[in-house]
Design a protein around this motif. Structure first.
Motif, mmCIF file in Angstrom:
data_model
loop_
_atom_site.group_PDB
_atom_site.id
_atom_site.type_symbol
_atom_site.label_atom_id
_atom_site.label_comp_id
_atom_site.label_asym_id
_atom_site.label_seq_id
_atom_site.Cartn_x
_atom_site.Cartn_y
_atom_site.Cartn_z
ATOM 1 N N PRO A 5 0.816 -1.230 0.000
ATOM 2 C CA PRO A 5 0.000 0.000 0.000
ATOM 3 C C PRO A 5 0.842 1.269 0.000
ATOM 4 O O PRO A 5 1.232 1.783 1.017
ATOM 5 C CB PRO A 5 -0.821 -0.059 1.269
ATOM 6 N N ILE A 47 -26.238 -26.998 -4.305
ATOM 7 C CA ILE A 47 -25.761 -28.391 -4.262
ATOM 8 C C ILE A 47 -26.663 -29.218 -3.351
ATOM 9 O O ILE A 47 -27.014 -30.369 -3.663
ATOM 10 C CB ILE A 47 -24.301 -28.438 -3.782
ATOM 11 N N ASN A 79 -17.440 -13.219 -2.299
ATOM 12 C CA ASN A 79 -17.038 -14.620 -2.552
ATOM 13 C C ASN A 79 -17.744 -15.573 -1.618
ATOM 14 O O ASN A 79 -18.305 -16.585 -2.025
ATOM 15 C CB ASN A 79 -15.523 -14.742 -2.305
ATOM 16 N N VAL A 80 -17.712 -15.191 -0.329
ATOM 17 C CA VAL A 80 -18.334 -16.065 0.665
ATOM 18 C C VAL A 80 -19.813 -16.235 0.357
ATOM 19 O O VAL A 80 -20.359 -17.342 0.406
ATOM 20 C CB VAL A 80 -18.123 -15.474 2.069
ATOM 21 N N ALA A 83 -14.054 -10.340 -0.696
ATOM 22 C CA ALA A 83 -14.069 -11.608 0.039
ATOM 23 C C ALA A 83 -15.484 -11.929 0.516
ATOM 24 O O ALA A 83 -15.936 -13.075 0.452
ATOM 25 C CB ALA A 83 -13.123 -11.526 1.230
ATOM 26 N N LEU A 84 -16.207 -10.913 0.979
ATOM 27 C CA LEU A 84 -17.592 -11.145 1.425
ATOM 28 C C LEU A 84 -18.449 -11.654 0.283
ATOM 29 O O LEU A 84 -19.247 -12.585 0.442
ATOM 30 C CB LEU A 84 -18.185 -9.840 1.946
ATOM 31 N N GLY A 124 -10.889 -5.267 -0.727
ATOM 32 C CA GLY A 124 -10.576 -6.681 -0.536
ATOM 33 C C GLY A 124 -11.611 -7.344 0.351
ATOM 34 O O GLY A 124 -12.063 -8.452 0.075
ATOM 35 N N GLU A 183 -23.974 -21.316 -3.731
ATOM 36 C CA GLU A 183 -23.633 -22.541 -4.463
ATOM 37 C C GLU A 183 -23.906 -23.760 -3.626
ATOM 38 O O GLU A 183 -24.485 -24.747 -4.092
ATOM 39 C CB GLU A 183 -22.131 -22.520 -4.793
ATOM 40 N N LEU A 184 -23.495 -23.678 -2.371
ATOM 41 C CA LEU A 184 -23.712 -24.804 -1.472
ATOM 42 C C LEU A 184 -25.196 -25.112 -1.348
ATOM 43 O O LEU A 184 -25.603 -26.281 -1.369
ATOM 44 C CB LEU A 184 -23.147 -24.484 -0.084
ATOM 45 N N THR A 211 -20.308 -18.511 -2.533
ATOM 46 C CA THR A 211 -20.044 -19.902 -2.160
ATOM 47 C C THR A 211 -21.223 -20.476 -1.405
ATOM 48 O O THR A 211 -21.625 -21.625 -1.636
ATOM 49 C CB THR A 211 -18.783 -19.995 -1.283
ATOM 50 N N ILE A 212 -21.781 -19.686 -0.508
ATOM 51 C CA ILE A 212 -22.903 -20.206 0.296
ATOM 52 C C ILE A 212 -24.091 -20.527 -0.604
ATOM 53 O O ILE A 212 -24.757 -21.553 -0.442
ATOM 54 C CB ILE A 212 -23.276 -19.187 1.383
#
Lengths: 339, 200
Positions: free
Chosen positions: A215, A270, A259-260, A256-257, A252, A266-267, A263-264
């Motif tokens: 930075p 599934i 992304n999380v 990341a949030l 960032g 997606e889960l 992912t959730i």
């Protein structure tokens, strides 16, 4: 219309007309003015059909044009790269295509209602009804193909856009990382902080630290504040990196949030998938159970039948009595006949 | 492997004089026995210089050889972390945040009056050093992401095994239907052999 005609269906009206002429000539010589009738018939027939036919041909033409536009759009998406951004054209074109498809949909439904009305009104023969329905179905299937094509092109375009974004990010971070490496090499190696004068150590520390681009935004501000004198180019290049880097932490975290979150979700998908599969397989298990019960009952029935048979076979006394009875019967018949 | 080498808490004076060390914890196991004192000295001096150059309310990361030093100055209380390159920056700063919060909770405002280097050890700092060697501990988001990825892998394996189960069930269905057909034939045959000899 000619292009559409040659693409998927052939216009055989002329053949039909000549065939009807020959048939009429063979069949009915008594018919008055066979020449005028054939000339009348097509003209009287065609106005009835021409409305429907005209609409159908127009729709076919529009479908063809829409598919051409979709091809153009797919070419555009394939060709556009990061530096040759034609997203506006893409979006305009896709909006245009969407409008076309919706209007085509409406037109085809109109055509179908027209066809139904005409059938009810004029008592067409079975063949004509079949023909009309066939034309409508053909147009509908072609429109479906066109929509599928459009969907494929849209998905390809979103994939492209995502790939572009990734590459842009890669390039932007790589640029900000490359830049420090391009700086003069002596700024990279840092002299130990316990060198003789604290000023020089501080200065070297700063140039060394900013020479490595993590930075660097804060560093730039610090440098301006403490009034060091880096080269002007250096400052400009650092300035260009200030803006993306200053918010890198919060960005960032936001990334990341996200992304999380994805992912959730997606889960979750599934899990539902899993549940459907297990439910299907439960049904299979029930089928197996039924089959097994049926075969069990069959085998039991067969076993009891065989057991009865065996018992009948194995009990001698009953058999002997039966044999004696048969013998006596034969003797009786024999004696009766002889006598 | 990601590693934290040292954590230092300093008090930064706004007038620009050398900062005062309030707490210090380091893990020097990777250095040889004779290098350790010099590394300790390095950490101390580096920390002072960096903290002096960090204005209040600023976060900063400095690269030195193969280490990154992250510093966070909050209202005159500055925390530094000496980590290697692979330690994610965000978790480093969240770790520094945590350290500062703990310090304020433990010592209140007494640090403002300290004038000389504090030689006492602060056990929390050394615990934190060992605990946070794994960046997932410091950064909850990282840990959640890691756990979610593991869960996803496990779910993929589950789906694969469910698919295999489905295949086996399919073969079972076929076999059971064959069995029921055969048993039906058996039954009919048995009944037939019984039919013809009932008279006799």
């Amino acid at each position: 219309m000619a292009a559409v005609a040659t693409s998927s269906f052939r216009d055989r009206t002329s053949e039909f007309v000549s065939l009807s002429n020959t048939l009429r000539r063979i069949g009915g010589n008594t018919l008055p003015s066979p020449q005028s009738q054939p000339s009348n018939d097509p003209s009287s027939v065609t106005p009835d059909r021409s409305e429907f036919n005209k609409n159908a041909s127009r729709i076919g033409l529009r479908i063809h044009q829409t598919s051409q536009k979709i091809d153009r759009l797919s070419n555009l998406t394939k060709r556009s790269s990061i530096f040759d951004d034609r997203s506006k054209e893409n979006e305009e074109l896709s909006a245009l295509i969407k409008n076309d498809i919706t209007s085509l949909n409406m037109a085809i439904s109109d055509l179908q209602t027209l066809q139904n009305m005409e059938i009810v009104e004029r008592n067409y023969s079975g063949d004509r009804v079949v023909h009309l329905t066939a034309v409508c179905d053909d147009l509908k299937s072609r429109l479906m193909n066109v929509t599928k094509q459009f969907q494929d092109v849209l998905t390809a375009r979103t994939k492209n856009i995502k790939a572009h974004e990734n590459r842009k990010q890669l390039f932007s971070t790589a640029i900000s990382r490359e830049h420090p490496l391009k700086k003069p090499p002596n700024s990279v190696t840092e002299p130990p902080p316990w060198s003789t004068s604290s000023d020089t150590s501080g200065g070297n520390l700063q140039s060394g630290s900013s020479g490595n681009g993590v930075p660097a935004g804060n560093q730039l501000r610090r440098r301006m504040a403490t009034d060091m004198n880096p080269s002007s180019q250096f400052e400009v290049s650092m300035l260009q990196q200030v803006v993306p880097r200053q918010e890198s932490i919060s960005q960032g975290r936001a990334a990341a949030l996200q992304n999380v979150e994805s992912t959730i979700s997606e889960l979750g998908g599934i899990f539902t998938h899993l549940a459907t599969m297990v439910a299907e397989q439960g049904e299979l298990a029930i089928r197996i159970d039924d089959d097994m019960e049926e075969s069990l009952s069959n085998v039991e029935g067969a076993r009891s039948a065989l057991l009865k048979y065996f018992n009948k076979m194995s009990s001698n006394r009953w058999l002997m009595i039966k044999m004696f009875l048969i013998l006596i019967l034969f003797l009786a018949v024999f004696i009766f006949f002889v006598l | 492997m990601v590693k934290i080498t040292a954590l230092v808490v300093l008090k930064c004076n706004p007038d620009g004089s050398d900062p005062i060390i309030l707490a210090n914890a380091s893990d020097l196991s990777s250095f040889g026995f004779f290098q350790r004192p010099s590394v300790k000295e390095f950490i101390v001096f580096f920390g002072r210089t960096v903290a002096k150059r960090t204005p209040p309310g600023q976060r900063q990361s400095i690269q030195h050889e193969e280490y990154k030093v992250h510093s966070y100055n909050r209202n005159g209380l500055c925390a530094l972390g000496y980590m290697d390159d692979h330690y994610p920056v965000r978790s480093a700063f969240s770790l520094l945040n945590q350290v500062l919060d703990e310090y304020q909770k433990n010592f209140g405002d007494s640090w403002k009056t300290v004038q000389a280097d504090n030689a006492q050890q602060w056990p929390y700092l050394s615990e934190a050093l060992t605990k946070f060697q794994d960046p997932a501990e410091a950064d909850k988001l990282l840990r959640i992401q890691r756990e979610l990825d593991e869960t996803k892998i496990i779910l993929h394996k589950t789906i694969d095994s469910v698919l295999a189960r489905g295949e086996k069930l399919d073969s079972l269905v076929e076999k059971s239907s064959d069995l029921s057909a055969a048993s039906q034939m058996f039954y009919k045959q048995a009944k037939k052999t019984n039919q013809c000899c009932t008279i006799l």
